[in-house]
Design an enzyme around this catalytic site. Sequence first.
Site, PDB file in Angstrom:
ATOM      1  N   CYS A   1       5.540   0.310 -10.690  1.00 56.16           N
ATOM      2  CA  CYS A   1       4.612  -0.813 -10.724  1.00 56.16           C
ATOM      3  C   CYS A   1       3.232  -0.445 -10.211  1.00 56.16           C
ATOM      4  O   CYS A   1       2.230  -0.615 -10.896  1.00 56.16           O
ATOM      5  CB  CYS A   1       5.211  -1.941  -9.904  1.00 56.16           C
ATOM      6  SG  CYS A   1       4.330  -3.481 -10.042  1.00 56.16           S
TER       7      CYS A   1
ATOM      8  N   GLU B   1       2.940   2.426  -7.679  1.00 59.64           N
ATOM      9  CA  GLU B   1       3.004   3.616  -6.832  1.00 59.64           C
ATOM     10  C   GLU B   1       2.242   4.794  -7.410  1.00 59.64           C
ATOM     11  O   GLU B   1       1.956   4.848  -8.596  1.00 59.64           O
ATOM     12  CB  GLU B   1       4.462   4.016  -6.598  1.00 59.64           C
ATOM     13  CG  GLU B   1       5.143   3.079  -5.671  1.00 59.64           C
ATOM     14  CD  GLU B   1       4.210   2.567  -4.615  1.00 59.64           C
ATOM     15  OE1 GLU B   1       3.556   3.382  -3.943  1.00 59.64           O
ATOM     16  OE2 GLU B   1       4.093   1.343  -4.464  1.00 59.64           O
TER      17      GLU B   1
END
Lengths: 827, 315
Positions: free
Chosen positions: A465, A467
Site C-alpha cells: 500500500c 511501504e
Amino acid sequence: MPAEVLSPQESRLAALAAGRPDPFEISHARAARLVKRIEGQKPVIDVERALHFTRAMASSEGRPLPLRWAEALRRVAENVTVHVTEDQLLLGRAGRHGRHGILYPELDGDFLDLAVAGLPNRPGSPADISPEDARLVIDEIAPFWKGRTYHEALNLALPEDVHRLTYDDPQGLISRFIVNETSSFRSSIQWVHDYAKILNHGFSALHQAAREQLEGLDPYGVDDQTRRRPFYEAAIIVCEAVATWARRHAALARSKAELEPDLRRRQELVEMAQIAERVPWAPARTFREAVQSQWFVQVFSRLEQKTGTIISNGRMDQYLFPFYERDVREGRLDEAQALELLECVWAGLAEFVDLYISPAGGAFNEGYAHWEAVTIGGQKPDGTDATNELTSLILRSKREFPLHYPDLAARVHSRSPEAYLWDVAETVKHGSGFPKLVNDEEVVPLYVKKGASFAEALDYAVSGCTEARMPNRDTYTSGGAYVNFAAALEMTLRDGRMLKYGDVQLGPRTGPASAFASYDDLWAAYLRQHLNLLRAAFIQQRHVNRLRALHFAQPMGSILHDLAFASAVDLHQERVPGGLDFGYVEFIGYGTVTDSLAALKKIVFEERRLTMAQALEALDRDFEGFEDVRALLASAPCYGNDDPYADEIAKELDRVSVEFAEKYSKELGVNNDVRYVPFTSHVPFGKVVSATPNGRRAWFPLSDGSSPSQGADRQGPTAVLLSNHNTKNLDLSARAARMINIKFTPKCLEGDDGTAKLVDFIRAFCDLKLWHVQFNVINQQTLIEAQKAPDRHRGLIVRIAGYSAYFADLSADLQNDLIARCSHGRL
Amino acid sequence: MTDRDVGAAGGRDGLTFNVQRFAVHDGPGVRTLIFLKGCPLRCLWCANPESQRPTPEPGFLAGRCLGLDRCRLCLDQCPHGALAAGPGRPVLDRAVCGRCRDFACRRACPAGALIVWGRRMTPEEAVAEAEKDAVFQRRSKGGLTLSGGEPLAQPEFALSVLELAKRRRLTTALETSGWADFEILKAAAPLLDFVLYDVKLVDRRRHEATTGRGNEVILGNLRRLAELRPGPRLKVRAPVVPGVNDCPQAAADLGRLLARLPSAAFEALPYHALGRSKYEALDRPYPMGQAKLAEGALEAFRAATESARAAGPSR
C-alpha cells in the site's frame, strides 16, 4: 479558453453515452477482449496449488524447511495444470481460466475445511469452488494441516493477557480487533523482488551460483553441511522448478499453435513458446522477453507463498527501460506494441484474486483488493532523476486501461520534472485515485538514518500500500500488529473494559472515568491503556517472529535476495546477516482518539459545559436522546484542520507511541516502527468500539490512516496536509508510513489550470516531507452519498461557478444540480 | 473565538465574516480569502447577504438545528430575551437582538445553527490566517485575497492588511465592486498584484435599479485604475444574471467598455442561487425568487461580449 482535449477515459465515456463503439475496444482490441472476458466475473477457487503443495509437505516431514518448500514447489511446478489464456501474449497463470484465487493451507489449513464447507452458503460469497475440489480440501488438504499450522502455534504461544487482546476465542479463530495479529493470514508482508536480477541474468545464473556455493562447502563443516547445503540444494531445485513450469507453458503454446486456425494467433503462440523456452531461465534479450520473464517470476511467487497484498512489481520503468530503449532504437518495438504488452500484464493481474477465507483475515480484509504496486519515477541510486519514456508510457497506460489495475505508485522528489508531475496529475484527474504518491524526501533520509546506504535508499520500490522496500537490503517479512487505540480510549472510560466485551477485563483498571478531576487525570489513564496495548503488540510480535521462522520458507524469494543468498539464510528466518529489518506497529484510530480527547478536554474539563458523567451516559446510550451532547462534543476542535488545539494532542499520541517503539524495538531486534496504514481495518476495528466522545456512533468505522475523522476536516486539503505535518515528531526516527487520502471533485481540478494547481499541491506535499498521499477525485456516486449523509462528508469541496464551496453546506436543489453536472466524474 | 472577536469594525481592525482557505479559482494559485463585512451595493442576486451590513449580525441556519425536541441549549441563553421556543425550533426576534456584544446564543448552540457573522480581526491576524498555507502559496504563487462585502469600505484595515502581506512577501489580490473613493483604490493599487473587478452593467439606470447605486463611480474608477502605471493585473468579472444583464445589449455594452481596456482579462460568471439559505438564515426574502439562468446564456453572453470587444470601442 483553449478547446478542451478529452482524456481517453472521457472520450470513452462520451462515445459510450452517444451509443458509439467503445474507442478503447477499437484502439486496444486485445486488452478489451481480455478485460471483457473477466469483467464482473465471480472468482473461482483453484485447489491444485494447495493439493500438490500439501502432498509434497506430507511426504517430507522432518527435513530442513527450505528444502521441503523447494521440493513442494517442484511438485507444484511439475503437476499443476498449465493454461494458455486466449488472446494473451503472456504465458503463466497461478490457476484456472477466468478470475481465480488459490489456497494457502499452510496458513489456514486448520480451519480451511470449515471455511470451504461454508463457502457456497456464505452471503456475498467471494468465490465459488466445485464440489469435487471442496471434497479434496475437506478430506485431504485440511486434515494434514490440522495441528501443523503456524496459526495454531501462535495461538498456543501467546501469554494469556496478550491472547485476550488478540483473539476472542480459545482457538484464535476470531479476532478481538484490539491488538490484531496479521502474521497468520499471509506468509510475508508486502514484498518486492529484485526482478532485474532475473531479467539480466536468468535463473541459470542463480543455479550456477548455487552449484558453486555447494562445491565450495567445507565437507567437514557442521554449519556448511546442515544449514548451507540444504539452502543451496533448495536453490537449485527451485531454479529448475521455475524453468520446468515455464517450459510446460511453452510446450502447451506450441501444441495450441499447431491446432490454431487463425494464422496471426498461430504466429503469436509460436513466439510465446519460443520466449517461454528461453526465459526466465536465460537472460531476457528484448522488451517482450523481459516482460514475460518478470511475469513468470511474479506468478510463480504467488505459487510459492501468500505475500500480503500480492507480490509487488517493483520499479518497472527502471528495470524494463534498458530493454525498451534498445528495442525501440533498433526498430524491434514501437509504443503501441509496448503498451499492448503492458496491458497484457495488467489484465493478468486482474485475473488473480487475493483471497482471504479465514474468519480473521476475511473480516480484517473486508473489501480487500490488491496492492501489487508498480513503481515509477523517483531517483536513481546516484540521486539523479529516474523518469524516462517508459515512465510516461506506464502513466498513459494507467489512464487508458479501464480496470483498477495496476496499483500504480509514483515516487516524487524535490527535483521531479514538471512534465512528470503534470503527467501524474493528469492521471490522478481520471478519477480512480491513481497513482498514489510516495515522497523520496521523507523515505530516503529515514532509511539512511536506519542504516541503508544512500544508493540503496534512493533505489527503493513502493511495496504494497505505502511501504518502501530496498529489494536487496530489506530482510524482515513478519506481519505486524494492528492496534486499535480507540479501544484504549474506550477502556479509559470504562475502567479497562469495553461495552462489546462485557465483563472481560481487557486493560488495566484505571478507575471510573467520572472520578477524573482534570484532563491530566484523563490523559494519565489513557496513557496506561495505550501503553498496555503497545506492550501486548510488542510481546505478540516477539512470538510471531520466533514462530514464523519455524513454519515458513521462501526459497525463490531468498535466492533473489543478495544477502539471503550469500548467507544461505531464508528470508523468513529472524535474522539475515547484513539485512535491515523494518517492521510496523499500526496506529489505528488516530483521528478518532485525538478528536475524542480534544472534545473531553475542551467541553468537559475546560469549558465545563458537560460533566464527565453526562458524557458517559450519552456514550452508553450511543447518543440516543443525547443529540445535543453529541453535537456539543463534535463541535470541539478536530484533527485535520491545522488547529493547534487538536494537533498538539495528536502529536503527543504519536510521540508516546514512537518513543515506545524506539525503546522496545531494540529488545525486539527489529525496527518495529509506528505506521498509520489501516488498509480497511478501521472498519472492523470500529465494529468493536462503542460510541466515542468525538460524536462517532457505536460500531461505526474509525478514522482511517492518518486522515482526519470522517467529516471532521472542514478547512480543506491544505489543512489536512498541514495537520499531518504538525503532528509528526521529526526529532524521532521510529516513524514509518502515514497514509493520507485527499478528496477532490473533478470540477475542482478542471482544465489545464486545475492540473497546474494539482501539480503545485503535489510540490507542496513534497516540501512538507509527508510520506504518502492519495487523491480521491470524487465521482457522482459519492456526491449522492454526501447528500444522504452530510455529516460524514463535511470536508467535501465542490467547485461551483466562480468559486468552491463545501458540498454539505449547499441546498438540496443545488446539490442535485451538481450531482447532475458531475456525471463525467464517473470512473 | 473570544468575546473580543465579535464586534463592529473600527480603525485599523477590520470586521470579517469568513476566511476561506484553498481558494483556487479567485486569483492565481492557492489563495486564502479574507471576507470583509459591509458593502455599499445591494445587488439583487448577492450570494453573500451576510456580507452587506457593516455590523455583526446573528443568523439561524435552520438546516443545522437539531430541533427543540433534541436540544434546548440556546433557549435561556439570550440576556435580552430574543430567543424563544417556536414550533420545533427556536425563533430569533431581530427587533430585540443585535444590541448585544457577546452573542451568548452562538456559543450555546452546539450544532452551529446559531451563528454570528462578524468577527473583528487585526491586520496581523488576517495575514497570519493567510500565512498558514504558506507552503502551498509559495509553490503556486498564491497568497492573500481580500474579498467581501466591499473590502475598500474598510480602507484602513484593508490597506494595513495589504501592506503587511506585501512585507511578508505574499502575493495579494482584491475582489472589488469598484464602489469606493478612488484615492483608496489608488493607495491600494501599488500593494496589489491582482485585481478582480466586478462590472455588472454598463447601463447606469439598470445598474441603479438592480444594485441600489449608479455605476459612474465604478466605471470611472475602473478606467483610472487601468491607467495606473505600474498597476496591478486586472480582470473584469461580470456575473451573468437572469433578467438583469443576460441580454445581447448588456453584453455588447460591456464588450465596448472592455475594448478600451486592452490589458484587462475578462471572465463571465453564471448566476447561482447559493446564497438562498443565508437569506433565510437572516430572515430576509430572497430577491431573485426562482429565477434561473437559461441554458446557453452564459456562453452567449461571453461570446457577445468578446465579439463586441473585438469590434472595438468606436461602434
